[in-house]
Write a protein that holds these residues in place. Sequence first.
Motif, PDB file in Angstrom:
ATOM      1  N   LEU A  23       0.855  -1.183   0.000  1.00 46.57           N
ATOM      2  CA  LEU A  23       0.000   0.000   0.000  1.00 46.57           C
ATOM      3  C   LEU A  23       0.890   1.232   0.000  1.00 46.57           C
ATOM      4  O   LEU A  23       1.930   1.252   0.659  1.00 46.57           O
ATOM      5  CB  LEU A  23      -0.902   0.002   1.232  1.00 46.57           C
ATOM      6  CG  LEU A  23      -1.815  -1.211   1.290  1.00 46.57           C
ATOM      7  CD1 LEU A  23      -2.057  -1.628   2.712  1.00 46.57           C
ATOM      8  CD2 LEU A  23      -3.099  -0.918   0.577  1.00 46.57           C
ATOM      9  N   THR A  24       0.485   2.245  -0.718  1.00 51.49           N
ATOM     10  CA  THR A  24       1.228   3.491  -0.771  1.00 51.49           C
ATOM     11  C   THR A  24       0.451   4.568  -0.048  1.00 51.49           C
ATOM     12  O   THR A  24      -0.722   4.801  -0.336  1.00 51.49           O
ATOM     13  CB  THR A  24       1.474   3.911  -2.236  1.00 51.49           C
ATOM     14  OG1 THR A  24       2.158   2.856  -2.910  1.00 51.49           O
ATOM     15  CG2 THR A  24       2.298   5.178  -2.310  1.00 51.49           C
ATOM     16  N   LEU A  25       1.108   5.202   0.903  1.00 47.42           N
ATOM     17  CA  LEU A  25       0.538   6.327   1.630  1.00 47.42           C
ATOM     18  C   LEU A  25       1.118   7.601   1.035  1.00 47.42           C
ATOM     19  O   LEU A  25       2.329   7.697   0.839  1.00 47.42           O
ATOM     20  CB  LEU A  25       0.884   6.233   3.116  1.00 47.42           C
ATOM     21  CG  LEU A  25       0.481   4.944   3.810  1.00 47.42           C
ATOM     22  CD1 LEU A  25       1.103   4.864   5.196  1.00 47.42           C
ATOM     23  CD2 LEU A  25      -1.024   4.843   3.892  1.00 47.42           C
TER      24      LEU A  25
ATOM     25  N   GLU B  51       5.613   3.460   1.652  1.00 55.41           N
ATOM     26  CA  GLU B  51       5.012   2.193   1.264  1.00 55.41           C
ATOM     27  C   GLU B  51       4.956   1.277   2.470  1.00 55.41           C
ATOM     28  O   GLU B  51       5.852   1.271   3.306  1.00 55.41           O
ATOM     29  CB  GLU B  51       5.796   1.527   0.135  1.00 55.41           C
ATOM     30  CG  GLU B  51       5.575   2.188  -1.195  1.00 55.41           C
ATOM     31  CD  GLU B  51       6.129   1.383  -2.358  1.00 55.41           C
ATOM     32  OE1 GLU B  51       6.860   0.401  -2.141  1.00 55.41           O
ATOM     33  OE2 GLU B  51       5.814   1.757  -3.495  1.00 55.41           O
TER      34      GLU B  51
ATOM     35  N   PRO C 194      -6.832  -0.935   0.720  1.00 58.19           N
ATOM     36  CA  PRO C 194      -6.670   0.427   1.241  1.00 58.19           C
ATOM     37  C   PRO C 194      -7.774   0.829   2.220  1.00 58.19           C
ATOM     38  O   PRO C 194      -7.513   1.530   3.193  1.00 58.19           O
ATOM     39  CB  PRO C 194      -6.711   1.303  -0.018  1.00 58.19           C
ATOM     40  CG  PRO C 194      -6.240   0.408  -1.104  1.00 58.19           C
ATOM     41  CD  PRO C 194      -6.803  -0.944  -0.758  1.00 58.19           C
ATOM     42  N   GLU C 195      -9.007   0.369   1.995  1.00 54.00           N
ATOM     43  CA  GLU C 195     -10.091   0.677   2.925  1.00 54.00           C
ATOM     44  C   GLU C 195      -9.852   0.022   4.280  1.00 54.00           C
ATOM     45  O   GLU C 195     -10.057   0.641   5.325  1.00 54.00           O
ATOM     46  CB  GLU C 195     -11.434   0.213   2.363  1.00 54.00           C
ATOM     47  CG  GLU C 195     -11.920   1.034   1.183  1.00 54.00           C
ATOM     48  CD  GLU C 195     -13.156   0.435   0.531  1.00 54.00           C
ATOM     49  OE1 GLU C 195     -14.121   1.200   0.345  1.00 54.00           O
ATOM     50  OE2 GLU C 195     -13.153  -0.780   0.219  1.00 54.00           O
TER      51      GLU C 195
ATOM     52  N   GLY D  31      -6.967   1.776   5.918  1.00 52.23           N
ATOM     53  CA  GLY D  31      -7.424   3.120   6.277  1.00 52.23           C
ATOM     54  C   GLY D  31      -8.277   3.115   7.529  1.00 52.23           C
ATOM     55  O   GLY D  31      -8.123   3.975   8.403  1.00 52.23           O
TER      56      GLY D  31
END
Length: 96
Positions: free
Chosen positions: A9-11, A19, A39-40, A43
Motif C-alpha cells: 500500500l502506498t501512503l 510504502e 486500502p479501505e 485506512g
Amino acid sequence: MAEPETVTLTLESDDATDELEVPATLVEMLAESEDESPPEVVGDIAMFGLAQRIHSAAHHSEGEPSDEVAETEQLTLDLFEERFGRSFAELTGHSH
C-alpha cells in the motif's frame, strides 16, 4: 514452503510518500466484508489507531491537555464519526 502473498500500500501526502507491505491474508481477515479493498481496511485501522492515540493523549495523560491536543482530538473524533457513521465511544465502548 511458498512465500506468503503480500499487498503493498502506498501512503501519500502533499509532499511525501511511504510504502507499507502487509500480509494479504491479514488484510482479508480484518476486512468487514469481501468487497472491502486493502486500502479501505488499512485506512479504517489507521483511523482507529489515530483516534486511540489522540484520545489517550487527551484523557489518559497527566494533567489537563493543551488546547492544541483538545482541538486535535475533537477534529479526529469528528472525522472518525464521518468515516464510520458512529462515534468513537459507540464503536469502542469507551467514553468520558
